[in-house]
Write an enzyme that holds these catalytic residues in place. Structure first.
Site, PDB file in Angstrom:
ATOM      1  CE1 TYR A 210       0.577   1.668   4.318  1.00 11.17           C
ATOM      2  CE2 TYR A 210       0.934  -0.693   4.465  1.00 11.17           C
ATOM      3  CZ  TYR A 210       1.077   0.577   4.999  1.00 11.17           C
ATOM      4  OH  TYR A 210       1.721   0.764   6.186  1.00 11.17           O
ATOM      5  CB  CYS A 211       1.591   4.165  -1.558  1.00 11.82           C
ATOM      6  SG  CYS A 211       0.513   4.181  -3.012  1.00 11.82           S
ATOM      7  CD1 TRP A 212      -2.056  10.216  -0.128  1.00 10.33           C
ATOM      8  CD2 TRP A 212      -2.120   9.541   1.994  1.00 10.33           C
ATOM      9  NE1 TRP A 212      -2.961  11.013   0.534  1.00 10.33           N
ATOM     10  CE2 TRP A 212      -3.020  10.626   1.840  1.00 10.33           C
ATOM     11  CE3 TRP A 212      -2.008   8.953   3.234  1.00 10.33           C
ATOM     12  CZ2 TRP A 212      -3.798  11.118   2.888  1.00 10.33           C
ATOM     13  CZ3 TRP A 212      -2.775   9.448   4.290  1.00 10.33           C
ATOM     14  CH2 TRP A 212      -3.649  10.517   4.101  1.00 10.33           C
TER      15      TRP A 212
ATOM     16  CE1 TYR B 255      -2.131   4.761   8.164  1.00 11.06           C
ATOM     17  CE2 TYR B 255      -2.697   6.921   7.277  1.00 11.06           C
ATOM     18  CZ  TYR B 255      -2.491   6.091   8.362  1.00 11.06           C
ATOM     19  OH  TYR B 255      -2.653   6.578   9.635  1.00 11.06           O
TER      20      TYR B 255
END
Length: 353
Positions: A96-98, A125
């Site tokens: 995952y990232c932002w 996230y």
């Protein structure tokens, strides 16, 4: 192998089914909060993320993407060389990232092309945190909360630790918050988590509890230092049956001198913390305490703090906020020692109290 996606809600339930959870955000984003157990493999590090963001604003998106792509490729290559070479073919990472998925998507694409089964959290996230905040109110009322009450210095934390060692389920909010939950409760040299990380720590603890067994928790206020306990958890705790931990005043003073030894060793640090009570107790009283500390009479100050400040405030708070405090079961260890708390914990677990 194709890329797989998972909703944030499903990721909450299936988090432990993945071999590695990979946070592709920058170091600072990761430090603020991250999924439980996640490792940080930045697609762009702190400085690179700042530089590419500046290029995006000052030049244009295309130039920023070109430069960002080159940096991301080098970083991802380094992560693979460092972390992935020894992974078996059936290794299953969650990434995952932002939010948008570009940083985690770049990493995931390469990992999937290698042949790994990679899953990306939809919405990253940001979506996971939103789902987590909705999940805490679902989890909190599920448990049979046993609230350990007791005036300051009665050994509540020692008892919780003993209960945990005896096999009981324990939610130690002060440990999760890195704070002892009073105006003097900051632990020197130990930073508190961010509010986001505190929420995540609480959720991670709640999801692991068995609803068929009691969960012991201390009678905390709404805030533990600078972080707030989720409202749904506070409500569930305050409705639970109470255990009133009793310890004589002299034992309480001795316990606090042991647990707050850093103030005993550094009187000036203690005096600085006492300044926080000036508004409540008045400058004359606080100055008197500080003078006594500097004269080596710290035990007298601790006793006075207990009897004139902490005890009255605590009793008012308990009567006002905890519904079953009036019918609390009194429990009393032999003394303040760890051994005495262990013996009491074993009795409570055996009795199912």
């Amino acid at each position: 192998m194709p890329l797989f996606t998972i909703s944030a809600e499903d990721a909450l339930r299936q988090l432990d089914t993945f071999d590695t959870v990979i946070d592709a955000r920058s170091e600072n984003e990761y430090a603020e909060d991250h999924l439980p157990g996640a490792v940080n493999w930045p697609t762009l590090d702190n400085q690179q993320r700042h530089d590419i963001g500046t290029l995006y604003k000052q030049v244009n998106a295309f130039e920023a993407k070109k430069r960002g792509g080159a940096l991301a490729a080098r970083n991802i290559a380094a992560h693979i060389e460092r972390e992935v070479i020894d992974k078996p073919k059936d290794w299953k990472p969650l990434t995952y990232c932002w939010r948008g998925g570009k940083r985690s998507g770049s990493l995931s694409l390469i990992l999937s092309e290698i042949g790994f089964r990679v899953t990306i959290i939809e919405g990253g996230y940001k979506a996971f945190r939103a789902a987590l905040l909705l999940d805490i109110p679902r989890l909190a009322p599920m448990f049979d909360w046993r609230v350990v009450c007791g005036t300051t210095g009665s050994g509540k934390t020692r008892l919780l630790q003993a209960l945990q060692a005896a096999g009981a389920q324990v939610l130690d909010l002060e440990a999760l918050a890195n704070h002892r939950s009073s105006v003097l409760g900051a632990i020197p040299g130990v930073a508190q988590p961010t509010q986001k990380e505190f929420d995540t720590r609480i959720w991670d603890a709640l999801r692991r509890f068995d609803p068929k067994r009691p969960v012991y928790v201390e009678s905390e206020s709404k805030k533990v230092g600078n972080v707030a306990v989720p409202a749904a958890l506070i409500e569930a705790m305050r409705a639970g049956p109470c255990l009133n931990l009793l310890l004589p005043d002299e034992e309480r003073v001795a316990l606090l001198l042991e647990d707050y030894d850093f103030f005993v060793q550094d009187g000036e640090a203690f005096c600085e913390r006492l300044d926080a009570l000036t508004e409540l107790k008045g400058k004359q009283v606080v100055d008197g305490w500080k003078q006594a500390v500097r004269s080596g009479h710290i035990e007298e100050v601790v006793r006075d703090l207990l009897l004139t400040h902490y005890d009255p405030v605590y009793r008012q708070s308990m009567a006002r906020n905890f519904k079953q405090f009036g019918s609390a079961q009194d429990i009393q260890p032999k003394d303040r020692s760890v051994a005495a708390m262990q013996a009491l914990a074993q009795e409570l677990v055996a009795d199912g109290a």
